[in-house]
Design an enzyme around this catalytic site. Sequence first.
Site, PDB file in Angstrom:
ATOM      1  N   LYS A 102     -14.920  -9.103   1.991  1.00 50.06           N
ATOM      2  CA  LYS A 102     -15.676 -10.345   1.874  1.00 50.06           C
ATOM      3  C   LYS A 102     -16.379 -10.671   3.203  1.00 50.06           C
ATOM      4  O   LYS A 102     -17.574 -10.975   3.223  1.00 50.06           O
ATOM      5  CB  LYS A 102     -14.728 -11.488   1.472  1.00 50.06           C
ATOM      6  CG  LYS A 102     -15.461 -12.766   1.067  1.00 50.06           C
ATOM      7  CD  LYS A 102     -14.549 -13.985   1.055  1.00 50.06           C
ATOM      8  CE  LYS A 102     -13.491 -13.940  -0.009  1.00 50.06           C
ATOM      9  NZ  LYS A 102     -13.908 -14.600  -1.263  1.00 50.06           N
ATOM     10  N   ARG A 154     -10.563 -18.585   3.188  1.00 50.97           N
ATOM     11  CA  ARG A 154     -10.327 -17.611   2.109  1.00 50.97           C
ATOM     12  C   ARG A 154      -9.842 -16.283   2.680  1.00 50.97           C
ATOM     13  O   ARG A 154     -10.275 -15.864   3.743  1.00 50.97           O
ATOM     14  CB  ARG A 154     -11.631 -17.344   1.346  1.00 50.97           C
ATOM     15  CG  ARG A 154     -12.077 -18.414   0.388  1.00 50.97           C
ATOM     16  CD  ARG A 154     -13.247 -17.872  -0.430  1.00 50.97           C
ATOM     17  NE  ARG A 154     -13.698 -18.815  -1.444  1.00 50.97           N
ATOM     18  CZ  ARG A 154     -14.655 -19.720  -1.257  1.00 50.97           C
ATOM     19  NH1 ARG A 154     -15.243 -19.827  -0.076  1.00 50.97           N
ATOM     20  NH2 ARG A 154     -15.013 -20.527  -2.247  1.00 50.97           N
ATOM     21  N   GLY A 205      -7.761 -12.671  -6.826  1.00 48.54           N
ATOM     22  CA  GLY A 205      -6.734 -13.586  -7.318  1.00 48.54           C
ATOM     23  C   GLY A 205      -5.351 -13.360  -6.744  1.00 48.54           C
ATOM     24  O   GLY A 205      -4.402 -14.065  -7.078  1.00 48.54           O
ATOM     25  N   MET A 264      -4.436 -13.403  -3.471  1.00 54.86           N
ATOM     26  CA  MET A 264      -4.080 -14.178  -2.287  1.00 54.86           C
ATOM     27  C   MET A 264      -4.682 -15.572  -2.380  1.00 54.86           C
ATOM     28  O   MET A 264      -5.321 -15.930  -3.361  1.00 54.86           O
ATOM     29  CB  MET A 264      -4.497 -13.426  -1.035  1.00 54.86           C
ATOM     30  CG  MET A 264      -3.620 -12.198  -0.805  1.00 54.86           C
ATOM     31  SD  MET A 264      -4.084 -11.262   0.639  1.00 54.86           S
ATOM     32  CE  MET A 264      -5.700 -10.697   0.189  1.00 54.86           C
ATOM     33  N   ARG A 287     -20.057  -8.462  -3.850  1.00 55.50           N
ATOM     34  CA  ARG A 287     -19.232  -7.252  -3.710  1.00 55.50           C
ATOM     35  C   ARG A 287     -19.625  -6.299  -4.824  1.00 55.50           C
ATOM     36  O   ARG A 287     -20.197  -6.716  -5.831  1.00 55.50           O
ATOM     37  CB  ARG A 287     -17.737  -7.592  -3.791  1.00 55.50           C
ATOM     38  CG  ARG A 287     -17.330  -8.222  -5.098  1.00 55.50           C
ATOM     39  CD  ARG A 287     -15.858  -8.621  -5.084  1.00 55.50           C
ATOM     40  NE  ARG A 287     -15.539  -9.416  -6.267  1.00 55.50           N
ATOM     41  CZ  ARG A 287     -14.510 -10.232  -6.367  1.00 55.50           C
ATOM     42  NH1 ARG A 287     -13.691 -10.418  -5.343  1.00 55.50           N
ATOM     43  NH2 ARG A 287     -14.267 -10.893  -7.474  1.00 55.50           N
ATOM     44  N   HIS A 341      11.943  10.661 -19.557  1.00 53.70           N
ATOM     45  CA  HIS A 341      11.627  11.738 -20.486  1.00 53.70           C
ATOM     46  C   HIS A 341      10.556  11.302 -21.476  1.00 53.70           C
ATOM     47  O   HIS A 341       9.549  11.991 -21.688  1.00 53.70           O
ATOM     48  CB  HIS A 341      12.901  12.150 -21.234  1.00 53.70           C
ATOM     49  CG  HIS A 341      12.682  13.232 -22.249  1.00 53.70           C
ATOM     50  ND1 HIS A 341      12.427  12.971 -23.574  1.00 53.70           N
ATOM     51  CD2 HIS A 341      12.654  14.575 -22.121  1.00 53.70           C
ATOM     52  CE1 HIS A 341      12.270  14.105 -24.216  1.00 53.70           C
ATOM     53  NE2 HIS A 341      12.410  15.105 -23.354  1.00 53.70           N
ATOM     54  N   SER A 369       4.084  27.623  -7.310  1.00 55.63           N
ATOM     55  CA  SER A 369       3.628  26.394  -7.954  1.00 55.63           C
ATOM     56  C   SER A 369       4.590  25.294  -7.514  1.00 55.63           C
ATOM     57  O   SER A 369       5.799  25.393  -7.726  1.00 55.63           O
ATOM     58  CB  SER A 369       3.646  26.571  -9.469  1.00 55.63           C
ATOM     59  OG  SER A 369       3.279  25.360 -10.087  1.00 55.63           O
ATOM     60  N   CYS A 407       2.325  21.642 -10.176  1.00 61.70           N
ATOM     61  CA  CYS A 407       2.456  21.385 -11.611  1.00 61.70           C
ATOM     62  C   CYS A 407       3.394  20.226 -11.909  1.00 61.70           C
ATOM     63  O   CYS A 407       3.942  20.137 -12.983  1.00 61.70           O
ATOM     64  CB  CYS A 407       2.914  22.635 -12.348  1.00 61.70           C
ATOM     65  SG  CYS A 407       4.570  23.152 -11.916  1.00 61.70           S
ATOM     66  N   TYR A 436      -5.088  25.363  -7.222  1.00 62.54           N
ATOM     67  CA  TYR A 436      -5.257  24.608  -8.465  1.00 62.54           C
ATOM     68  C   TYR A 436      -4.238  23.484  -8.563  1.00 62.54           C
ATOM     69  O   TYR A 436      -3.233  23.482  -7.854  1.00 62.54           O
ATOM     70  CB  TYR A 436      -5.141  25.527  -9.687  1.00 62.54           C
ATOM     71  CG  TYR A 436      -3.752  26.046  -9.925  1.00 62.54           C
ATOM     72  CD1 TYR A 436      -2.852  25.357 -10.743  1.00 62.54           C
ATOM     73  CD2 TYR A 436      -3.315  27.223  -9.327  1.00 62.54           C
ATOM     74  CE1 TYR A 436      -1.556  25.818 -10.944  1.00 62.54           C
ATOM     75  CE2 TYR A 436      -2.036  27.697  -9.519  1.00 62.54           C
ATOM     76  CZ  TYR A 436      -1.154  26.987 -10.325  1.00 62.54           C
ATOM     77  OH  TYR A 436       0.120  27.438 -10.506  1.00 62.54           O
TER      78      TYR A 436
END
Lengths: 877, 877
Positions: free
Chosen positions: B22, B92, B101, B103, B337, B455, B764, B831, B851
């Site tokens: 801000k 502010r 919203g 703070m 913003r 799970h 992996s 993974c 990957y």
Amino acid sequence: MGKWVYLFKEGNANMRELLGGKGANLAEMTNLGMPIPQGFTVTTEACTDYYKQDKKISEEIQKQIFEALRWLEEENGKKFGDNEDPLLVSVRSGARASMPGMMDTILNLGLNDTAVEGLAKKTGNPRFAYDSYRRFIQMFSDVVMEVPKSFFEKVIDEVKEARGVTYDIELTADDMLELIRRFKEVYKKHMGGQDFPQEPQEQLIEAVKAVFRSWDNPRAISYRRMNDIPGDWGTAVNVQTMVFGNMGESSGTGVAFTRNPATGEKGIFGEYLINAQGEDVVAGVRTPQPISKLEEDLPDCYAQFMHLAMNLEKHYRDMQDMEFTIQEGKLYFLQTRNGKRTAPAAIKIACDLVDEGMISEKEAVCRIEAKSLDQLLHRTFDPKALEEGEVIGSALPASPGAAAGKVYFTAEDARNHHAQGERVVLVRLETSAEDIEGMHAAEGILTVRGGMTSHAAVVARGMGTCCVSGCGEIKINEEEKTFTLGGHTYHEGDYISLDGSTGNIYDGDLPTVPASVGGYFGRVMGWADKYRKLQIRTNSDTPVDTENAVRLGAEGIGLCRTEHMFFADDRIFKIRRMILSDTLEEREAALSELIPFQKEDFKAMYKALRGRPMTVRYIDPPLHEFVPTDPEDIEKLAAEMGLSVEEVKSRCDELHEFNPMMGHRGCRLTITYPEIARMQTRALMEAAIEVKEEDMYDIVPEIMIPLVGDAKELEFVRNVVVEVAEKVKKERNSYINYHVGTMIEVPRAALLAGEIAEVADFFSFGTNDLTQMTFGFSRDDAGKFLESYYANKIYESDPFAKLDQKGVGKLIKMAVEQGREKNPGLKLGICGEHGGDPSSVEFCHKIGLNYVSCSPYRVPIARLAAAQAAINNPGRI
Amino acid sequence: MGKWVYLFKEGNANMRELLGGKGANLAEMTNLGMPIPQGFTVTTEACTDYYKQDKKISEEIQKQIFEALRWLEEENGKKFGDNEDPLLVSVRSGARASMPGMMDTILNLGLNDTAVEGLAKKTGNPRFAYDSYRRFIQMFSDVVMEVPKSFFEKVIDEVKEARGVTYDIELTADDMLELIRRFKEVYKKHMGGQDFPQEPQEQLIEAVKAVFRSWDNPRAISYRRMNDIPGDWGTAVNVQTMVFGNMGESSGTGVAFTRNPATGEKGIFGEYLINAQGEDVVAGVRTPQPISKLEEDLPDCYAQFMHLAMNLEKHYRDMQDMEFTIQEGKLYFLQTRNGKRTAPAAIKIACDLVDEGMISEKEAVCRIEAKSLDQLLHRTFDPKALEEGEVIGSALPASPGAAAGKVYFTAEDARNHHAQGERVVLVRLETSAEDIEGMHAAEGILTVRGGMTSHAAVVARGMGTCCVSGCGEIKINEEEKTFTLGGHTYHEGDYISLDGSTGNIYDGDLPTVPASVGGYFGRVMGWADKYRKLQIRTNSDTPVDTENAVRLGAEGIGLCRTEHMFFADDRIFKIRRMILSDTLEEREAALSELIPFQKEDFKAMYKALRGRPMTVRYIDPPLHEFVPTDPEDIEKLAAEMGLSVEEVKSRCDELHEFNPMMGHRGCRLTITYPEIARMQTRALMEAAIEVKEEDMYDIVPEIMIPLVGDAKELEFVRNVVVEVAEKVKKERNSYINYHVGTMIEVPRAALLAGEIAEVADFFSFGTNDLTQMTFGFSRDDAGKFLESYYANKIYESDPFAKLDQKGVGKLIKMAVEQGREKNPGLKLGICGEHGGDPSSVEFCHKIGLNYVSCSPYRVPIARLAAAQAAINNPGRI
């Protein structure tokens, strides 16, 4: 290409790594000009190469073996496989560290169908020659080709029966020929039609391979694990000209020590047999004579032997264990080595050698195997009683000592009957924290489940109570209070006896004798204290254990587990009420009732320590360990709390965890319930201030927060602790100092040790949990697969017994370096089971820890191991 | 000393870290010459300093604040607390990242008993002045002094009742004076006799402190955790001259976006209120007007606003979200913003901005929050139905999407009713591997226990099935098949609806609408694929999931869990028979019956992948997960195996583990039972060879051994695998290639990665287990304390959702470096659940993995996150 084979005359005693112990000593004795049947050593590197080449001996190594063999033929003036006067050799293993009986030996190698006739002619003793050949066939078949021994024994029995004789010695030369014929048949049948090898060179290479192979037989692997011998050392192979002690009345063979290996008494101690080979001594057919008798039989040999034996002891500056053979009046030494000895003997010999000016104090300290001190500190069985006792089973020797008493199946029964003056043995499926008082009451503990680091084992070692654990053969019926083992059924009150040093379980009430720790022990410990750099503390939760540990040399407490204080009858209800409370106020009310108890406990500990420091670990186990499981206890608790049984049960159920080891415990408890830390801090600070004032000890409480994995965790708890501690100081008008530190037992704590060190006064490595989490297996569950790991050579030792320096040790080193960097004043110690393991103690010394802490009975071991580490690693300041 | 306070004109948009979003934007707009009520920003560093000084604002900072204030007084020609024309300010918060919203804000600061009279006189509007003062008292008391709002609301209600009016707006100036009097009384009473502060400078400092404090309020902490905002950033404070939209018909206030934040449509989108303050818009007393109406009300202001708004969008090159106030015909911007937007809007805006030439493709890729893509890929509720639906409860949004169906309580019931064509919601206490088929059959899953990584949650996310987990308020009665929630009791077959994106649970059968993925999505994904360096694979165990993942852009499978294949009805008996067998022969017989099933599974997977690679993880869970617990199943198994029920039970009991996570699982199973690896290798190799031949795909099976902690473990299993694989190749006359690698999921594996790399073709990182073991807590048990950790700012995020780069990441980096050093060809991937978390994907990019692999529905997230990582970290090759 490298040199893979050394003649004895090319080596010396310092080449043990390459030539093995036996080979290095044979070389050394050769250089000393002693009478040694000549030969050569195939190196340990050749063994490693053999495994690397997928169990093949390379061309180059074979070439070097045959070159050495040619030299040996010239030296002896005999030819391998010769028809007139064949060269015979023995093939023996010889590792860097002595592993007696673990690996294989082959004698009389070089004989075949024609050479045996040469030997017969040359010696004029056909029976001797044929006997040697049939022995060779038998040994070669068994050791090299894995034809079971029993096949040959059966043949011998058949021939003896046919001849109507009882002893081998009654068999004639012709009988031996018959044996040879039939042995070769057995061999051929078992080997799929292949004939017994007649080519001596082939015999030799196969025998060398067999010795290499035997390095990895299951009993060798298991021996190495028990004795901390790395699996990648490999064994050397010694090929040595045969000499024969069985060539008549002027021949013989024997074994002798320069001092008594059981007591340490100075003077030749040994036995021999006239007209015999080494095998015969072992077979026990004839009773050997004491060595002094040799003076009558063969006085010249005796004099020469005594003279050379004394020289050897002087040369090696240690008690020697020697094998010798006399062949037709000529003495040969076949081996010498530093003799194995009992712990009492080791201590006496070390002191005597210092007094005789042979070795220094430092050397004396290094001569005693630290682990062996365990034998000195516990009750043992009367040796005579032991011989007659009936072994009904055997399991893990979890905590040393001897115990005999009446069997009880619950901690409560054990305690009650102990209170009535009975000697009690507690038999449990497994133990848990609830059993502590019963375990304290018992002479010994026997469990069906659990390994060397199970709850029972760890607690028993801490108490110095004898324990045999993991006896899976027991069929226990807890309801009827009976168990069955080795064909006996025992009821409550029946006697059994346990040997915690061997793991044997005996029927009945065997008499025990107390440990006798003579003056030698104190003298050696004094030297150890003089040279060590590490402080030695103990893990202790009771004044009795503490006093015991101090007597054994502990310089303070490195780990006082406070939760053990909660299980006594007068406290457990209060802790349960705290756990089952719904509000902070209720919990605080319940906790405030605990303060006086915990404070008195701490006061008693400080008084027992008489000014020595104490590290107090705040509550660690998950709360469900404290709640009752017994329906009766649940009802009682519900009634006392004014709750329904259902409510209590459901609250207890909520505490269930899938993986308690990785659950809501340690500082995680203090973060959700800071009131527990507040209670413990108040109790501890008040206790310290009061004892300080009453007894004028300079007490600085050391508060240890468990299971920290992040600096912010420690910071949070530290703030809670400091707030209460400062308040108590103000109330008591005291200027007492105190330290707040943490255990490093979660891998993340080691990884982030720098940050944590900024808010810690000390680190104590909790290597039990750190090992579990670094390996990712719990010690309670690892039993299911560790045996497979040993058998497949994946692990060489139990990482819970011997610190895994490569993995866990890497984390510890990282933590030490980062911690010291961020906080140079950081005090560092270790308080896991490893604190009492000599190789782990050496590691702690090398990485610069300040202290190790171990169970009371391991304190002397740790003192000695720390001294050895300091002497062997002088680099550290 | 440093500079702690910046006038707006001293800053700019690049100073976001120091001035907050801000503040930086207010400065930027000031520099652009826009109409901004002037003011200053107290920096984020001052906030950090405040916490460091134990929640005090240093003298120096206060000095700088008052200096800035003096400048502001001069600028405005007004004095703080002046009796004639007082300067009023708003205070502010403004953090680096927008936290709407979260703070606190205080308006009208500077008023006191005398200044309010000045304001009344100056504006000629006493009611306005008194209303402003009473609002200030209320706001200051609540925000700064924590006097509960309700106390003041009660007074308002009392006064309204006394006056006989309904709305605040009906209260007169005198009523306001009465409110002021009574508010001050409330304040005094609550503040222990202290009067309401009359000194504006004191008001200001207290307000700044309150904003700093609000950085650490619980809702801000929780917001930061959800949005990956570090807790040490702190917030800045903006002190700005008040302007008033409530000064008559030529005043007003509003909010507007330059494009529609829901759809992305271009064009000003917003609303405003004439004669009102921002508060009134929020209070909802009056209905705001669409922004277009402003053209009629105040055409000049409208034209100016439109012009400036467009300029702002061009300047920031992004859609803007603006607040404005019109005071007596003069327009002021209070804030701008980059606007928050839905995922569909984000995608459309990004594409439009590229087409409009405003931003590049790379910028477009970075404009879309990767996580938000989740919204695009699942069914959602019809928004109208949602408004009318009754929320009966709320729990964790474990797997996104919307589901409505009939309630069933067992996996079997769910499956059966699904087979009959019903839509089914599975309600369980918690799920386990046995429930897989029921979970597959369900539209949605609701569990009573378990967190975001339970799970149920993990499996549901993998399947793309909606799941709400951990709804502790549910009272479930599994026997009677009912549950109670939010006052309703549901029986089997009753309808409920679940919103897996919000965690809400609704009564009844709400209609859902399918995901509509327009062309914009594909276009953005195309750009992402163009710029990313990481490959994206998926975790999948079934052909259906695999096809789905491929559709979403997966380039292969990074983790195929083979044990999930064992739970189907036709296999589970065979695996149980294997487990309960006593001998190798029996186990091999049972396993050989599994080969055809597993082979067909693998073939189906390879066919679904159409030539893409697949990493197959060998059996991982402990065997007890496979054995029956249901008495009926046990009986059945006993009958089929010809054993007694007792025998089966006792064998199952033996499998019990204290800490299953750290037990006999992963490669430990294959080391004790190599026959399992043999079976799996045969099935996989035969499948690969057959599919390769049938479909001509170039398949190279990737065999992954789980839970390795030592090179020797991997070597052992690798030898078992290679032996069978080579045998199968010979049998099939195939030259197929294959790789053997390992998961790095045990800390020790990371520590010893160099050694392990020498026997691995790939690593992996299994970051789920690695996180558990590094932290030393199990994700199933952590729920009990993690909330305390967030509340106490010990952890900022769930380490199972967002990779702990500091601790776990250190291990991973170590492993990557050591692994690559010893084996430069080593392929590296990840993974765990983290594979679909954007910040974790960025970490993977930075340390150079090849990957990441994630659940199918996260593949687009990972693709986008990987592109953003590559664009933001161009250093990596």
